[in-house]
Motif scaffolding. Structure first.
Motif, PDB file in Angstrom:
ATOM      1  N   ARG A  94       0.831  -1.213   0.000  1.00 29.50           N
ATOM      2  CA  ARG A  94       0.000   0.000   0.000  1.00 29.50           C
ATOM      3  C   ARG A  94       0.861   1.256   0.000  1.00 29.50           C
ATOM      4  N   GLU A  95       1.908   1.281   0.805  1.00 30.29           N
ATOM      5  CA  GLU A  95       2.793   2.442   0.861  1.00 30.29           C
ATOM      6  C   GLU A  95       3.469   2.666  -0.489  1.00 30.29           C
ATOM      7  N   THR A  96       3.929   1.592  -1.107  1.00 33.91           N
ATOM      8  CA  THR A  96       4.575   1.700  -2.413  1.00 33.91           C
ATOM      9  C   THR A  96       3.594   2.226  -3.447  1.00 33.91           C
ATOM     10  N   MET A  97       2.381   1.677  -3.455  1.00 35.90           N
ATOM     11  CA  MET A  97       1.374   2.122  -4.420  1.00 35.90           C
ATOM     12  C   MET A  97       1.016   3.586  -4.196  1.00 35.90           C
ATOM     13  N   TYR A  98       0.897   4.003  -2.939  1.00 32.44           N
ATOM     14  CA  TYR A  98       0.579   5.396  -2.633  1.00 32.44           C
ATOM     15  C   TYR A  98       1.689   6.317  -3.144  1.00 32.44           C
ATOM     16  N   ASN A  99       2.940   5.952  -2.890  1.00 29.39           N
ATOM     17  CA  ASN A  99       4.067   6.779  -3.322  1.00 29.39           C
ATOM     18  C   ASN A  99       4.132   6.878  -4.845  1.00 29.39           C
ATOM     19  N   VAL A 100       3.907   5.774  -5.541  1.00 30.80           N
ATOM     20  CA  VAL A 100       3.925   5.786  -7.002  1.00 30.80           C
ATOM     21  C   VAL A 100       2.784   6.651  -7.523  1.00 30.80           C
ATOM     22  N   HIS A 101       1.604   6.497  -6.938  1.00 30.28           N
ATOM     23  CA  HIS A 101       0.441   7.277  -7.359  1.00 30.28           C
ATOM     24  C   HIS A 101       0.684   8.779  -7.128  1.00 30.28           C
ATOM     25  N   ALA A 102       1.217   9.121  -5.972  1.00 31.48           N
ATOM     26  CA  ALA A 102       1.510  10.531  -5.670  1.00 31.48           C
ATOM     27  C   ALA A 102       2.538  11.089  -6.656  1.00 31.48           C
ATOM     28  N   SER A 103       3.518  10.280  -7.005  1.00 35.78           N
ATOM     29  CA  SER A 103       4.533  10.706  -7.974  1.00 35.78           C
ATOM     30  C   SER A 103       3.902  10.960  -9.342  1.00 35.78           C
ATOM     31  N   HIS A 104       3.007  10.072  -9.761  1.00 32.57           N
ATOM     32  CA  HIS A 104       2.336  10.251 -11.051  1.00 32.57           C
ATOM     33  C   HIS A 104       1.465  11.500 -11.050  1.00 32.57           C
ATOM     34  N   ILE A 105       0.798  11.762  -9.949  1.00 31.14           N
ATOM     35  CA  ILE A 105      -0.034  12.967  -9.851  1.00 31.14           C
ATOM     36  C   ILE A 105       0.843  14.214  -9.968  1.00 31.14           C
ATOM     37  N   GLU A 106       1.964  14.219  -9.289  1.00 29.01           N
ATOM     38  CA  GLU A 106       2.873  15.372  -9.345  1.00 29.01           C
ATOM     39  C   GLU A 106       3.411  15.572 -10.761  1.00 29.01           C
ATOM     40  N   GLU A 107       3.794  14.479 -11.429  1.00 28.81           N
ATOM     41  CA  GLU A 107       4.283  14.587 -12.805  1.00 28.81           C
ATOM     42  C   GLU A 107       3.192  15.133 -13.729  1.00 28.81           C
ATOM     43  N   THR A 108       1.974  14.642 -13.552  1.00 31.56           N
ATOM     44  CA  THR A 108       0.853  15.121 -14.367  1.00 31.56           C
ATOM     45  C   THR A 108       0.590  16.592 -14.103  1.00 31.56           C
ATOM     46  N   ASN A 109       0.660  16.990 -12.851  1.00 32.72           N
ATOM     47  CA  ASN A 109       0.446  18.386 -12.485  1.00 32.72           C
ATOM     48  C   ASN A 109       1.492  19.282 -13.150  1.00 32.72           C
TER      49      ASN A 109
END
Length: 80
Positions: free
Chosen positions: A36-51
């Motif tokens: 879960r922590e890994t998935m959250y970190n990857v998801h947050a990274s993708h959101i930041e890149e998209t932003n």
């Protein structure tokens, strides 16, 4: 040689199985937490890149295409 299994032997085997199941459950919970922590970190990274990408694209838009008013809204009309 005994003809059958004693009650104490059965209880010992069942107790050992319960301990093994409890340990397996704890290991599974720890593993899921890490996933879960890994998935959250990857998801947050993708959101930041998209932003950042959206900010860059918005900066490249011609001034005429940018909205003049931040509170501009789209009016929808429905007819029956």
């Amino acid at each position: 040689m005994k003809p059958g299994i004693e009650r104490e032997e059965i209880l010992g085997v069942l107790t050992e199985m319960a301990c093994c199941l409890e340990e397996t459950d704890m290991n599974l919970q720890e593993s899921l937490l890490e996933i879960r922590e890994t998935m959250y970190n990857v998801h947050a990274s993708h959101i930041e890149e998209t932003n950042m990408l959206l900010d860059k694209m918005e900066g490249e838009l011609p001034k005429s295409m940018k909205p003049k008013n931040e509170t501009a809204s789209l009016k929808l009309e429905m007819s029956f």
